[in-house]
Design an enzyme around this catalytic site. Structure first.
Site, PDB file in Angstrom:
ATOM      1  N   CYS A 147       0.744  -1.207  -0.055  1.00  0.00           N
ATOM      2  CA  CYS A 147       0.143  -0.096  -0.085  1.00  0.00           C
ATOM      3  C   CYS A 147       0.819   1.279   0.076  1.00  0.00           C
ATOM      4  O   CYS A 147       1.945   1.300  -0.067  1.00  0.00           O
ATOM      5  CB  CYS A 147      -0.821   0.025   1.084  1.00  0.00           C
ATOM      6  N   CYS A 154       3.777   1.740   2.342  1.00  0.00           N
ATOM      7  CA  CYS A 154       5.010   1.011   1.723  1.00  0.00           C
ATOM      8  C   CYS A 154       5.963   1.898   0.978  1.00  0.00           C
ATOM      9  O   CYS A 154       6.949   2.217   1.190  1.00  0.00           O
ATOM     10  CB  CYS A 154       4.922  -0.264   0.872  1.00  0.00           C
ATOM     11  N   ASP A 203       2.195  29.851 -32.418  1.00  0.00           N
ATOM     12  CA  ASP A 203       3.290  30.442 -33.443  1.00  0.00           C
ATOM     13  C   ASP A 203       2.686  30.339 -34.626  1.00  0.00           C
ATOM     14  O   ASP A 203       1.918  29.594 -35.095  1.00  0.00           O
ATOM     15  CB  ASP A 203       4.592  29.625 -33.063  1.00  0.00           C
ATOM     16  N   ASP A 254       7.080  25.170 -33.102  1.00  0.00           N
ATOM     17  CA  ASP A 254       7.602  23.933 -33.747  1.00  0.00           C
ATOM     18  C   ASP A 254       8.916  23.339 -32.945  1.00  0.00           C
ATOM     19  O   ASP A 254       9.649  22.667 -33.465  1.00  0.00           O
ATOM     20  CB  ASP A 254       7.750  24.073 -35.141  1.00  0.00           C
ATOM     21  N   ASP A 274      11.601  27.899 -31.227  1.00  0.00           N
ATOM     22  CA  ASP A 274      10.926  28.474 -30.179  1.00  0.00           C
ATOM     23  C   ASP A 274      11.169  27.919 -28.670  1.00  0.00           C
ATOM     24  O   ASP A 274      10.556  28.257 -27.662  1.00  0.00           O
ATOM     25  CB  ASP A 274       9.428  28.202 -30.537  1.00  0.00           C
TER      26      ASP A 274
HETATM   27  N1  LIG Z   1      16.960  33.717 -44.004  1.00  0.00           N
HETATM   28  C1  LIG Z   1      15.933  34.806 -44.478  1.00  0.00           C
HETATM   29  N2  LIG Z   1      15.779  35.104 -45.750  1.00  0.00           N
HETATM   30  C2  LIG Z   1      14.921  36.185 -45.688  1.00  0.00           C
HETATM   31  N3  LIG Z   1      14.295  36.533 -44.841  1.00  0.00           N
HETATM   32  C3  LIG Z   1      14.545  36.299 -43.560  1.00  0.00           C
HETATM   33  C4  LIG Z   1      15.321  35.437 -43.316  1.00  0.00           C
HETATM   34  N4  LIG Z   1      15.466  35.018 -41.941  1.00  0.00           N
HETATM   35  C5  LIG Z   1      14.347  35.943 -41.544  1.00  0.00           C
HETATM   36  N5  LIG Z   1      13.946  36.688 -42.455  1.00  0.00           N
HETATM   37  C6  LIG Z   1      12.928  37.713 -42.349  1.00  0.00           C
HETATM   38  O1  LIG Z   1      12.871  38.084 -41.063  1.00  0.00           O
HETATM   39  C7  LIG Z   1      11.323  37.894 -40.515  1.00  0.00           C
HETATM   40  C8  LIG Z   1      11.265  37.299 -39.046  1.00  0.00           C
HETATM   41  O2  LIG Z   1      11.876  36.064 -39.051  1.00  0.00           O
HETATM   42  P1  LIG Z   1      11.689  35.124 -38.006  1.00  0.00           P
HETATM   43  O3  LIG Z   1      12.443  33.795 -38.092  1.00  0.00           O
HETATM   44  O4  LIG Z   1      11.829  35.845 -36.711  1.00  0.00           O
HETATM   45  O5  LIG Z   1      10.078  34.597 -38.256  1.00  0.00           O
HETATM   46  P2  LIG Z   1       9.168  33.535 -38.922  1.00  0.00           P
HETATM   47  O6  LIG Z   1       9.913  32.404 -38.937  1.00  0.00           O
HETATM   48  O7  LIG Z   1       8.879  34.350 -40.153  1.00  0.00           O
HETATM   49  O8  LIG Z   1       7.849  33.530 -38.363  1.00  0.00           O
HETATM   50  P3  LIG Z   1       7.316  32.752 -36.914  1.00  0.00           P
HETATM   51  O9  LIG Z   1       8.011  33.550 -35.651  1.00  0.00           O
HETATM   52  O10 LIG Z   1       5.993  32.694 -37.140  1.00  0.00           O
HETATM   53  O11 LIG Z   1       7.890  31.418 -37.122  1.00  0.00           O
HETATM   54  C9  LIG Z   1      10.700  36.792 -41.869  1.00  0.00           C
HETATM   55  O12 LIG Z   1       9.675  36.691 -41.726  1.00  0.00           O
HETATM   56  C10 LIG Z   1      11.685  37.314 -43.055  1.00  0.00           C
HETATM   57  O13 LIG Z   1      10.913  38.298 -43.683  1.00  0.00           O
HETATM   58 MG   LIG Z   2      10.097  30.499 -37.286  1.00  0.00          MG
END
Ligand SMILES: Nc1ncnc2c1ncn2[C@@H]1O[C@H](COP(=O)(O)OP(=O)(O)OP(=O)(O)O)[C@@H](O)[C@H]1O
Ligand SMILES: [Mg+2]
Ligand SMILES: [Cu+]
Length: 760
Positions: free
Chosen positions: A13, A16, A434, A644, A648
């Site tokens: 129980c 224990c 997100d 994802d 995040d």
């Molecule tokens: N490698 C890249 N090439 C072009 N633009 C970019 C790149 N990385 C980021 N950005 C620009 O910066 C913005 C913000 O990017 P971030 O990674 O913060 O968010 P996300 O992935 O677009 O959105 P979420 O936050 O919903 O995942 C993008 O929407 C894009 O416009």
């Molecule tokens: Mg993103």
């Protein structure tokens, strides 16, 4: 710090469990430990410099229990020896229940004429002879009830007491009293008392308690049905191709990089990557995703899923305890062994229960004997208190529901890290989603592209070459989409220098001496790049919910791209269902506000945080938590974050409940509290429903467990005797005890019927 999980044997129980906990805690070097009575396991965190497995096991053994290390390879069910010993134990209890049961019936029948005052000729009078009764009772008391003495003695040696102590003392008191009456009836007559014997009390109570244990034991086996189902999913054999030869080998012999052949209708043995052929695969049993998934070379397959239509060959990438299925099983087992906060109360009660009960029992005896002067009543009430008081059902109330609940989650593609997360999920007030990869499919595709220098194919291609060459260096999903697009346009990529990613803004690099910068409008403004000429496109695309990226070369605007990421088909319905459950749904994204608004409108979200830089996401969660519900009663909100999993992570950790979307095998299980194996957001709704159902079930269990004791103890002590003239017969106390554990476990098993309610 090291962690250790041991299987335990010999617990009867919750007291224990408490004793084992104390014994382990006293081992120097043990940091903390959690004994779970439901799964009969203990998880120990310890410092490997100051102690080891042997010392800990010795401490457990000294406390009177046995333990052994859980197997490395979790997918093989308990070994045969273990199964055999379990069966033997069950058979032993069954035998004792039968013996005690038959003797109970004989003694019950024998006492009918006496109780009713009728003369029933077919019931032989000698059955009521106290010497015959003594003869019948002795084997029950000392064979069927022997474990109570053994375990009670073990506990006594450690200056503690358990359910067995109560049982041993209680039944012995009834037995010894009766023996005394049998030997010296004159003593009672002289005091004006009837020389009644109460052998049947001891016999029937032992029979009932053992029956209760047997039923509980069987029912508890069913609580971990889900995990057995998961383990049973794994196929036994794999057809590998080695040295050009096809051969069937046991799954344990499959090695990484083996090429494995799968035919229609067969289960996929281990995790891997398709190298040739194509097919559709039913992954429902592992991911919860009901639609079959298309598989082609390059795609990942998950072990234990079912191949449907075609044949294919794949290369094994994870085998043995590293497979996805093994990870799931391990996680569920850990969750089942963890402790829910709601159990704390039950634990505290259990800790104090036995000593308090013994005190009440002594008080009961003293009051009835010393003040009222009735020895018979004194003995019977005391025995009643000792028997009704056992807190065993209390120890089962929470763990059994948690075991069924987490198992049920796994069946629906929801992995819950621990009991605490399962408990917390029903309190969520705000849920943050997100955008990319959570609400959307996370498969961005370039849909629009305009270059400032007109649509001449030449110019476009030149610009694309620069863009593709830069983005090739980035891991961002958007970059992947851009690179894919440039490849589809058949531009050849070139060498770049000084690549740099500016998180949340964009990327830059030098290509053939020219500085190429690709990113958000905000970043372009910061860089003083004039983008006026392209505003019209930007507006239009953003209103359509597309992500827009701007391209500047040597600080002059050169082009613009629109990238679309389709919504998951289930997103809108899931958001609606969450709102229906009374949650506030919030969207969080690094993307542009207009794009975010367009998407939010499509799925029905009102509150949006857009253009949030990656490092600010956790702070946003914190500010949401700080929002209070009532001004008078400041209480921070319970916030869940759904993301994802990988980028995040800080936000997931900051949230009260972090929910990761893990599609396929790419799960970042560790980062979150709950993982939705398939990307379907309906899983969040299911997780919350499951949490609510589990907590409701635990509450019912705690009620069942407490009610017997709370009502039973005072009645057994004879509180009603002065008013109604009755007290709890110890036999009824025994029946109530047996019933309480059985009703708790049976109620927990009702959770197995949990089905996610899909709301539209
Ligand atoms: N490698 C890249 N090439 C072009 N633009 C970019 C790149 N990385 C980021 N950005 C620009 O910066 C913005 C913000 O990017 P971030 O990674 O913060 O968010 P996300 O992935 O677009 O959105 P979420 O936050 O919903 O995942 C993008 O929407 C894009 O416009
Ligand atoms: Mg993103
Ligand atoms: Cu009990």
């Amino acid at each position: 710090m090291d962690t250790l999980r041991l299987k335990l044997r010999g617990m009867s129980c919750a007291s224990c469990a408490n004793n084992i906990h104390q014994a382990i805690r006293l081992v120097p070097g043990v940091i903390d430990c959690n004994v779970n009575f439901g799964v009969e396991e203990v998880t120990i965190n310890y410092d490997q410099k100051s102690t080891d497995l042997k010392t800990i096991q010795a401490a457990i053994a000294a406390a009177g229990y046995s333990s052994y290390l859980l197997q490395e390879d979790i997918l093989s069910l308990e070994d045969e020896l273990e199964t055999a010993s379990k069966l033997a134990q069950e058979r032993q209890i069954t035998r004792k229940v039968i013996v005690a049961g038959v003797i109970s019936i004989i003694m019950f029948v024998g006492s009918i004429p006496m109780m009713t005052g009728l003369h029933l000729p077919f019931i032989p009078a000698f059955l009521h002879n106290s010497w015959v009764q003594l003869l019948l009772t002795t084997p029950v008391q000392f064979w069927c009830g022997w474990t109570f003495y053994i375990n009670g003695w073990k506990a006594l040696k450690h200056h503690t007491a358990t359910m067995d102590t109560l049982m041993a003392v209680g039944t012995s008191a009834a037995f010894l009293y009766s023996v005394f009456v049998t030997l010296f009836p004159g003593f009672f007559i002289a005091q004006g008392l009837m020389p009644y014997v109460y052998y049947e009390v001891s016999v029937i109570v032992i029979a009932l308690i053992l029956l209760g244990r047997l039923l509980e034991y069987r029912a508890r086996g069913k609580t971990s049905e889900a995990i057995h189902k998961l383990i049973g999913l794994q196929p036994k054999n794999a057809r590998v191709i080695r040295d050009g030869m096809e051969m069937d080998i046991p799954i344990t012999q499959v090695r990484i990089n083996d090429v494995i052949l799968v035919r229609p209708g067969e289960k996929i043995p281990v995790d891997g990557e398709v190298i040739s052929g194509s097919s559709t695969v039913d992954e429902a049993m592992v991911t919860g995703e009901s639609l079959p998934v298309q598989k082609q070379p390059g795609h990942e397959v998950i072990g234990a899923t079912l191949n449907k239509t075609g044949s294919f060959q794949f290369r094994a990438t994870r085998v043995g305890k590293d497979t996805f299925l093994s990870q799931i099983v391990k996680l569920v087992q850990q969750a089942q062994g963890s402790k829910a906060p709601i159990q704390r109360l039950a634990d505290q009660v259990t800790e104090w229960f036995v000593p308090v009960v013994i005190a009440i029992a002594i008080a009961t005896f003293v009051i009835w004997f010393n003040f009222i002067g009735n020895l018979t009543l004194a003995i019977m009430t005391t025995v009643g208190v000792l028997i009704i008081a056992c807190p065993c059902a209390l120890g089962l109330a929470t763990p059994t529901s948690i075991i069924v609940g987490t198992g049920k989650g796994a069946e629906n593609g929801i992995l819950i890290k621990d009991a605490q997360s399962l408990e917390l999920a029903h309190k969520i007030q705000t849920i943050v989603l997100d955008k990319t990869g959570t609400l959307t499919q996370g498969n961005p595709t370039v849909t629009d592209f305009v270059s400032v220098n007109g649509t001449a194919h030449e110019n476009e291609l030149k610009l694309l070459q620069l863009v593709g060459s830069v983005e090739r260096n980035s891991e961002h999903p958007l970059a992947e989409a851009v690179v894919k697009y440039t490849q589809s346009q058949e531009v050849s990529l070139t060498h770049t220098d000084n690549f740099a990613a500016v998180p949340g803004s964009g990327v830059q690099a030098v290509v053939s001496g020219r500085l190429v910068q690709i990113g958000t409008q905000r970043w372009m403004s910061e860089l003083k790049v004039n983008t006026d000429t392209l505003q019209e496109y930007k507006q239009a695309w953003e209103d359509a919910g597309k992500t827009v990226i701007l391209i500047a070369v040597d600080s002059n605007i050169q082009g613009i791209m629109g990238i679309a990421d389709a919504l998951k088909p289930s997103s809108a319905a899931a958001v609606k269902a969450l709102q229906k459950l009374g949650l506030e749904v919030v969207m969080l994204t690094g993307d542009n506000r207009q794009t975010a608004e367009a998407i939010a409108q499509e799925v029905g979200i009102q509150r949006i945080f857009a253009e949030v830089r990656p490092h600010q996401k956790a702070a946003m969660i914190q500010s949401l938590q700080a929002e209070t519900t009532k001004v008078s009663h400041p209480q921070s909100k319970i916030v869940a974050m759904v993301g994802d999993g990988i980028n995040d992570a800080p936000a997931l950790a900051q949230a009260n409940v972090g929910i990761a979307i893990g599609t396929g095998t790419d799960v970042a299980i560790a980062a979150s509290d709950i993982t939705l194996i398939s990307g379907d957001l309906q899983g969040i709704v299911t997780a919350i429903q499951l949490s609510r159902a589990t907590i409701r079930n635990i509450r019912q269990n705690l009620f069942f467990a407490f009610i017997y004791n709370v009502i039973g103890i005072p009645v057994a002590a004879g509180i009603l005797f002065p008013f109604l003239g009755w007290f709890l017969n110890p036999i009824l106390a025994g029946a109530a005890m047996a019933l309480s554990s059985v009703s708790v476990v049976t109620n927990a098993l009702r959770l197995r019927k949990f089905k996610p309610k899909i709301t539209f």
